[in-house]
Motif scaffolding. Structure first.
Motif, PDB file in Angstrom:
ATOM      1  N   THR A 218      -5.753 -24.616 -24.728  1.00  0.00           N
ATOM      2  CA  THR A 218      -5.270 -22.999 -24.625  1.00  0.00           C
ATOM      3  C   THR A 218      -4.054 -23.124 -23.865  1.00  0.00           C
ATOM      4  OG1 THR A 218      -6.138 -22.754 -22.528  1.00  0.00           O
ATOM      5  CG2 THR A 218      -7.592 -22.450 -24.304  1.00  0.00           C
ATOM      6  N   ASN A 219      -3.427 -21.752 -23.521  1.00  0.00           N
ATOM      7  CA  ASN A 219      -2.238 -21.887 -22.623  1.00  0.00           C
ATOM      8  C   ASN A 219      -2.495 -22.358 -21.484  1.00  0.00           C
ATOM      9  OD1 ASN A 219      -3.683 -19.767 -21.404  1.00  0.00           O
ATOM     10  ND2 ASN A 219      -2.760 -18.050 -22.208  1.00  0.00           N
ATOM     11  N   GLY A 220      -3.691 -22.725 -20.823  1.00  0.00           N
ATOM     12  CA  GLY A 220      -3.796 -23.518 -19.554  1.00  0.00           C
ATOM     13  C   GLY A 220      -3.758 -24.946 -19.776  1.00  0.00           C
TER      14      GLY A 220
ATOM     15  N   GLU B 100      -0.648 -32.016 -23.286  1.00  0.00           N
ATOM     16  CA  GLU B 100       0.244 -31.917 -24.408  1.00  0.00           C
ATOM     17  C   GLU B 100       0.871 -33.098 -24.737  1.00  0.00           C
ATOM     18  OE1 GLU B 100       1.955 -27.622 -23.851  1.00  0.00           O
ATOM     19  OE2 GLU B 100       2.322 -28.967 -22.114  1.00  0.00           O
ATOM     20  N   LEU B 101       0.922 -34.053 -23.839  1.00  0.00           N
ATOM     21  CA  LEU B 101       1.535 -35.370 -24.251  1.00  0.00           C
ATOM     22  C   LEU B 101       0.537 -36.119 -25.157  1.00  0.00           C
ATOM     23  CD1 LEU B 101       3.659 -37.448 -23.826  1.00  0.00           C
ATOM     24  CD2 LEU B 101       2.690 -38.260 -21.815  1.00  0.00           C
ATOM     25  N   VAL B 102      -0.719 -36.286 -24.866  1.00  0.00           N
ATOM     26  CA  VAL B 102      -1.933 -36.926 -25.447  1.00  0.00           C
ATOM     27  C   VAL B 102      -1.786 -36.254 -26.967  1.00  0.00           C
ATOM     28  CG1 VAL B 102      -4.128 -37.224 -25.908  1.00  0.00           C
ATOM     29  CG2 VAL B 102      -3.489 -37.474 -23.571  1.00  0.00           C
ATOM     30  N   MET B 103      -1.786 -35.035 -27.319  1.00  0.00           N
ATOM     31  CA  MET B 103      -1.803 -34.627 -28.635  1.00  0.00           C
ATOM     32  C   MET B 103      -0.568 -34.887 -29.208  1.00  0.00           C
ATOM     33  SD  MET B 103      -3.229 -30.838 -27.366  1.00  0.00           S
ATOM     34  CE  MET B 103      -3.033 -29.851 -28.727  1.00  0.00           C
ATOM     35  N   ASN B 104       0.649 -34.845 -28.495  1.00  0.00           N
ATOM     36  CA  ASN B 104       1.823 -35.339 -29.307  1.00  0.00           C
ATOM     37  C   ASN B 104       1.919 -36.812 -29.546  1.00  0.00           C
ATOM     38  OD1 ASN B 104       4.548 -34.233 -30.284  1.00  0.00           O
ATOM     39  ND2 ASN B 104       5.273 -35.641 -28.425  1.00  0.00           N
ATOM     40  N   GLY B 105       1.558 -37.554 -28.670  1.00  0.00           N
ATOM     41  CA  GLY B 105       1.642 -38.931 -28.833  1.00  0.00           C
ATOM     42  C   GLY B 105       0.491 -39.654 -29.838  1.00  0.00           C
TER      43      GLY B 105
ATOM     44  N   VAL C 108      -1.805 -21.383 -28.317  1.00  0.00           N
ATOM     45  CA  VAL C 108      -0.542 -22.246 -28.074  1.00  0.00           C
ATOM     46  C   VAL C 108      -0.578 -22.675 -26.690  1.00  0.00           C
ATOM     47  CG1 VAL C 108       1.903 -21.935 -27.981  1.00  0.00           C
ATOM     48  CG2 VAL C 108       0.740 -20.556 -29.643  1.00  0.00           C
ATOM     49  N   THR C 109      -0.092 -23.807 -26.287  1.00  0.00           N
ATOM     50  CA  THR C 109      -0.181 -24.427 -25.179  1.00  0.00           C
ATOM     51  C   THR C 109       0.935 -24.074 -24.225  1.00  0.00           C
ATOM     52  OG1 THR C 109       0.719 -26.770 -25.997  1.00  0.00           O
ATOM     53  CG2 THR C 109      -1.543 -26.499 -26.170  1.00  0.00           C
TER      54      THR C 109
ATOM     55  N   SER D 247       8.087 -24.409 -26.233  1.00  0.00           N
ATOM     56  CA  SER D 247       7.174 -23.138 -26.497  1.00  0.00           C
ATOM     57  C   SER D 247       6.009 -23.447 -26.687  1.00  0.00           C
ATOM     58  CB  SER D 247       8.141 -22.446 -27.688  1.00  0.00           C
ATOM     59  OG  SER D 247       9.324 -22.229 -27.740  1.00  0.00           O
ATOM     60  N   GLY D 248       5.332 -24.662 -26.639  1.00  0.00           N
ATOM     61  CA  GLY D 248       4.332 -24.866 -26.582  1.00  0.00           C
ATOM     62  C   GLY D 248       3.762 -25.597 -28.002  1.00  0.00           C
ATOM     63  N   LEU D 249       2.419 -26.152 -27.988  1.00  0.00           N
ATOM     64  CA  LEU D 249       2.220 -26.645 -29.376  1.00  0.00           C
ATOM     65  C   LEU D 249       1.218 -25.497 -30.065  1.00  0.00           C
ATOM     66  CD1 LEU D 249       0.900 -30.224 -27.985  1.00  0.00           C
ATOM     67  CD2 LEU D 249       2.898 -29.586 -29.526  1.00  0.00           C
TER      68      LEU D 249
END
Length: 497
Positions: A342-344, A350-355, A368-369, A423-425
């Motif tokens: 979430t936005n929290g 977010e790094l885990v998700m992107n990595g 949106v994160t 701007s978030g994921l």
């Protein structure tokens, strides 16, 4: 290890070689203040930020040639008697940058006692164990809080308060946008919450009161829930993980050993309230999900021009791990993962998700994160170690200056070179929490988890996903610790690889 040591030593020598003479006439990146001036904190901050800060080149007052004499430098430091104000004056967040690629710094922070900052990075703080979000009541300045979860073995865990409950008052005083920080996060170690109820999207005070006491040196176990669910014959691991803390790396690895032993073939990673933490811990978690593939790039670090020039591409590349440093990684070796965010959810979450994104399907359910894509390091007044905090060098830290800094010093990009998520994921499946139906965390009927299980099994859930009262909040208890929502390197430049 050796090559990193010598490179790091080179930075220390570079810093030391920039020192000016006592006459104050030689310009350079390391001017010296008048020894009689009371600017020890400001001097440390300027020198540390001049070397490490990610946006050093975008802040005129941090330029190497900003000062031509020591007297000019001293006058500049003295123009900000309050060290906190000085620090933020040299951060890239005190002005808008229009039409520039340089992002405004939203997350650098400081603490007047570096020990509090260091403790917070280990999950140690003064806390009553209640985690909550804060929103405004209608179009007013009045504030309400809603309980997100309670730490086990905390003061709040012994009281009659639980997830989904509301409060509006502290010690009989209505919370407002102007007083909530003092009432909830002030020096009052004990306070009484005035509870409230919600009906037809209207918040009303109730007679119930709950008294909570903050406990010194409270440690939160970031693994709130680690269970394997049997859903229509599919074994689904569910991990609610609330902060990336390296002191719990072995516990995290043990949780994945348990998932493997129980035959889990799917994973729901719940980081809806996780504001981030250790970059290395994020790498270990990603490896537990994807695999101990040490030839696959997890992330690449991008520092300011000064630091980047000191290292090769390989030096700043981090790979997936096959060990925690103490034990072999227990990996589920998945080709997809469901992430509740979430936005929290910020920084290391977010790094885990992107990595993981270049290697597997990351199905993001939620909102949106936060959009925190920079990492930080802990800096103290120890110029002999390039200002980087090291617990083995406590005796080398200036005893006359206790300030600690947590500035943003770099940005992580994944194996595809992507890092632009300021701007978030954006979620694949948008679903907000509902204040009228937060559910029980870990229960198969809790809305966000139920939505993930529906995707996994293909069987429609009995849960109604209609959101009647979105859990929108402007602040949360997670952001009122010294580390806030920072993503940090415990060993800068990955000396521990």
């Amino acid at each position: 290890m050796k090559k990193y040591y010598f490179l790091f030593l080179g930075l220390s020598l570079l810093l030391a070689s920039c020192s000016n003479d006592d006459n104050g006439i030689e310009p350079g990146p390391n001017p010296n203040p008048d020894p009689t001036a009371d600017v020890a904190a400001q001097n440390f901050m300027w020198r540390a930020m001049n070397l490490w800060y990610f946006w050093q080149a975008d802040v005129p007052d941090l330029a190497d040639d900003r000062f031509t004499t020591n007297a000019e430098y001293t006058a500049f430091l003295e123009s900000y008697p309050d060290p906190e104000n000085f620090y933020y004056s040299i951060c890239n967040n005190h002005r808008e940058i229009v039409g520039s690629n340089a992002a405004i710094d939203r997350f650098s922070s400081e603490n007047d006692n570096y020990k509090d900052l260091v403790n917070s990075l280990s999950g140690i703080s003064q806390s009553n164990g209640l985690e909550f979000g804060l929103g405004t009541i209608g179009d007013t300045n009045d504030v309400f809080g809603f309980v997100q979860y309670v730490w086990p073995d905390s003061d709040a865990a012994t009281k009659d308060i639980s997830r989904g409950e509301f409060f509006t008052r502290v010690d009989g005083v209505q919370l407002t946008v102007s007083n909530y920080i003092e009432l909830l996060y002030g020096d009052n170690s004990t306070y009484t919450l005035g509870m409230a109820t919600v009906s037809n999207n209207t918040i009303s005070d109730s007679a119930k009161e709950v008294t909570l006491t903050k406990v010194e040196n409270q440690v939160e176990d970031p693994i709130l829930i680690a269970e394997t669910l049997d859903v229509n014959g599919t074994k689904v691991a569910y991990l609610m993980y609330n902060r990336f803390l390296s002191s719990f790396n072995e516990d995290l690895n043990d949780a994945f050993a348990k998932f493997k032993a129980e035959g889990a073939t799917e994973l729901v990673l719940d980081v809806r309230y996780n504001p981030g933490g250790s970059v290395n811990t994020s790498r270990l978690l990603a490896s537990m999900i994807y695999g101990a593939n040490t030839s696959d790039v997890y992330i690449k670090q991008r520092w300011n021009d000064k630091i980047q020039a000191e290292f090769s591409e390989e030096d700043l590349t981090d790979y997936f791990a096959n060990t925690t440093g103490e034990s072999a990684i227990n990996s589920l070796n998945l080709n997809r993962v469901f992430v509740l965010a979430t936005n929290g959810s910020a920084s290391a979450s977010e790094l885990v998700m992107n990595g993981l994104a270049p290697y597997m399907d990351v199905i993001h359910i939620g909102e949106v994160t936060s959009g925190k894509n920079e990492f930080s390091i802990t800096l103290v007044d120890d110029p002999g170690n390039s200002f980087i905090y090291n617990s083995d060098r406590e005796g080398n830290i200036n005893s006359q200056n206790s300030w600690g800094l947590q500035p943003l010093v770099g940005r992580n990009e994944n194996a595809d070179g992507f890092s632009d998520y300021t701007s978030g994921l954006v979620p694949d499946i948008a679903l907000s929490e509902d204040l009228t139906n937060l559910g029980v965390l870990g229960d198969v009927n809790e809305p966000l988890l139920a939505r993930a299980l529906q995707e996994i099994t293909g069987v429609s859930a009995k849960t109604d996903f209609t959101v009647k009262m979105p859990a929108a909040y402007f602040d949360s208890s997670r952001l009122h610790t010294p580390v806030k929502d920072n993503m940090y390197l415990e060993n800068p430049l990955q000396l521990n690889k």
